[in-house]
Every structure is written in structure tokens, then in C-alpha cells.
Design an enzyme around this catalytic site. Structure first.
Site, mmCIF file in Angstrom:
data_model
loop_
_atom_site.group_PDB
_atom_site.id
_atom_site.type_symbol
_atom_site.label_atom_id
_atom_site.label_comp_id
_atom_site.label_asym_id
_atom_site.label_seq_id
_atom_site.Cartn_x
_atom_site.Cartn_y
_atom_site.Cartn_z
ATOM 1 C CG ASN A 187 1.785 -36.560 -20.961
ATOM 2 O OD1 ASN A 187 0.881 -36.525 -20.117
ATOM 3 N ND2 ASN A 187 2.127 -37.684 -21.572
ATOM 4 N N GLY A 218 9.474 -37.913 -25.252
ATOM 5 C CA GLY A 218 9.348 -37.336 -23.922
ATOM 6 C C GLY A 218 10.565 -37.598 -23.060
ATOM 7 C CG ASP A 219 11.649 -41.484 -22.097
ATOM 8 O OD1 ASP A 219 11.021 -41.111 -21.081
ATOM 9 O OD2 ASP A 219 11.422 -42.555 -22.682
ATOM 10 N N GLY A 241 13.659 -45.206 -17.989
ATOM 11 C CA GLY A 241 14.914 -44.896 -17.308
ATOM 12 C C GLY A 241 16.107 -44.978 -18.231
ATOM 13 N N GLY A 256 3.239 -31.581 -26.465
ATOM 14 C CA GLY A 256 3.396 -32.207 -27.775
ATOM 15 C C GLY A 256 3.891 -31.211 -28.805
ATOM 16 C CB ALA A 257 2.760 -30.536 -32.249
ATOM 17 N N GLY A 292 4.706 -27.431 -27.876
ATOM 18 C CA GLY A 292 5.822 -26.983 -27.053
ATOM 19 C C GLY A 292 5.715 -27.401 -25.602
#
Length: 281
Positions: free
Chosen positions: A179, A230-231, A46, A200-201, A203
Site C-alpha cells: 500500500n 487488502g487481502d 495468509g 485505498g479509495a 484505486g
């Protein structure tokens, strides 16, 4: 040139102190490695997303909880310095949450989270303004996620870490972000109105009711730490969509922001305003 549109975003989620050990390789079961370098810094999904959104140019309000301790007071001071409205951060009798993180030489990580105050957020006192755009994750209780979804005018769920979802939350979700691993673990999200799957790598992809509507390539970068990537991606995608960017541009720019975050050692990377990042296609 006109000023970029500023958007308002409420982030509901975990606030932690990250204790990160950087090692050449992570230990196996029963093994000790002795080359660690310890770093201490702010974290929690958060808080990471709130700080990223603020640095990207949004007006951000953080909702969560910290302990009545030195760490909690330091986090409040940091939010103030970064321009994040912390009026929704509750003070708990429990200690401020802590994440124990091991990051190896390739940037991969393993994490143990000690929830502390994050597990004591009062879901009846979130104070979300009616109609607010809200971004939440799954590091807090079902009651908090459900209350955030119910109060939001535009609700985004980053369904991480993957776990069974509270009843009714997907019915309220305008956008879900996962993800590849979470996508496989949560088949119930596959048909939501708008679903982003990060690769990930490679896209990311955007689906509307299961149909592919946009995709963006990964952006080559030097991998230093994947903890906050990811955040940062989530924050960039949500801010881009809220300010009216096309889905294709918002997705592509979010991939560029995520790549910048991977190249930074910190869980809360030092990001620039959103328009500084190219929407690579």
C-alpha cells in the site's frame, strides 16, 4: 460460454483468530470507551488471502501453523468447508495466533497481533511443490518467507506489514504488492519487475521496473471494515494474472473485489467467483 480457467495457488502466511471490537470511535492513550460490540472470527493475512482466492475460484493450498487447541481445530474445519487444502498447516505447541482489532464507525482499524503458532512455522517443512505459484506476506518469519520464495516457480510477496526484507527475497519476486505507506517505507521494492501499489479509495497502480504500466480507479462503496480489503485485493490480482487476464483488467477487477471486501464486516468477506466482478476503468 467456456468455463473460466482455474488456477492453483499456494498461500504461505499467518492464520489467526480475530477478536474485533466495533466502536463509534477508537480510544486515545489512557482512555476507555464503553460502547464496543465484540465479534470473533477467522483472520490472519495468509488465511484471509487463501480464503479469498478460493472463493474467487482458485484451487488453494494453505501453508502455515495453528495450535493444538480448539481454535486450531475450528480453523482446519473451516478450511475444509471452503475447499482450501490445509495439508500444509502445521500443528504447533504454541497457541493459535490471535489478532486484537478495534474498528471505528468509519471502518478504520488498529490491530495488535499475538503471533502464537505463526511464529513457530517450520521453514524446512513447508512442502511447496516445485514450480508452484506462491503468495506470501510478512506476518511470518524471515526463514519462512525465504523458503517460500526459494521453492516457488512464480512468487508474489505482499510486503505487509512493512519491515526489513529477508536477503535475496526481492531477487525471487515476480510481483510485489504494497500500500502507499509500505511503498514509502520500503524504497527497495520500487524497481522490482512488477510492483502493485494500492491507493485505498483512489484505486491502484502497477509498475514494471519503476515505469507505470496500468492503473485502475477506486470503486465507491460503503465502508464497513478495512481489515480484509487488502487481502481480498491481493488474492484477486494474483488469481487474475495467473489465469491470463491482462494486467489492466486484473488490476481493475482487483479494485472491485477490494471494494466489495470493504463493505463486508468480516476479515474474510463472502466473495463471489472472480468473473462476477466488473473490471471498472
Amino acid at each position: 460460454m467456456p468455463e473460466p480457467t482455474r488456477v492453483a495457488l499456494t498461500v504461505v502466511g499467518a492464520i489467526n483468530v480475530d477478536l474485533t471490537a466495533r466502536v463509534e470511535r477508537a480510544p486515545g492513550p489512557g482512555e476507555t470507551v464503553a460502547d464496543g460490540v465484540l465479534q470473533r472470527g477467522p483472520g490472519g493475512k495468509g488465511a484471509n488471502q487463501a480464503v479469498a482466492a478460493a472463493r474467487l475460484g482458485a484451487d488453494v493450498r494453505m501453508v502455515g501453523a495453528v495450535g493444538d487447541d480448539l481454535d486450531g481445530r475450528g480453523i482446519h474445519e473451516r478450511f475444509a468447508e471452503l475447499g482450501v487444502d490445509a495439508s500444509g498447516v502445521q500443528i504447533s505447541d504454541a497457541a493459535t495466533g490471535t489478532a486484537l482489532i478495534v474498528v471505528d464507525a468509519s471502518g478504520e482499524n488498529s490491530i495488535v497481533v499475538c503471533a502464537g503458532a505463526n511464529g513457530a512455522i517450520d521453514a524446512d517443512a513447508l512442502g511447496i511443490e516445485p514450480g508452484a505459484a506462491v503468495l506470501a506476506q510478512l506476518e511470518v518469519s524471515d526463514a519462512v518467507v525465504s523458503a517460500a520464495a526459494e521453492a516457488a516457480g512464480f512468487f508474489v510477496l505482499n510486503a505487509a506489514p512493512a519491515r526489513p526484507l529477508p536477503p535475496g527475497v526481492l531477487d525471487r519476486a515476480d510481483l510485489v504488492i504494497v500500500n502507499e505507506t509500505e511503498y514509502a517505507q520500503l524504497p527497495e521494492v520500487h524497481g522490482v519487475p512488477l510492483l502493485c501499489v494500492t491507493l485505498g479509495a483512489d484505486g491502484a497502480r502497477l509498475y514494471r521496473h519503476g515505469d507505470l504500466v496500468a492503473s485502475a480507479p477506486g470503486v465507491p462503496t460503503t465502508v464497513r471494515n478495512t481489515v480484509g480489503a487488502g487481502d481480498a485485493f491481493c488474492a484477486a490480482l494474483v488469481v487474475g494474472l495467473l489465469r491470463g487476464d491482462s494486467e489492466t483488467d486484473a488490476l481493475a477487477r482487483a479494485c472491485t473485489v477490494g471494494a466489495a471486501a470493504v463493505a463486508d464486516d468480516a476479515s474474510q468477506p463472502d466473495l463471489q467467483p472472480l468473473d462476477a466482478y466488473e473490471a471498472t476503468r
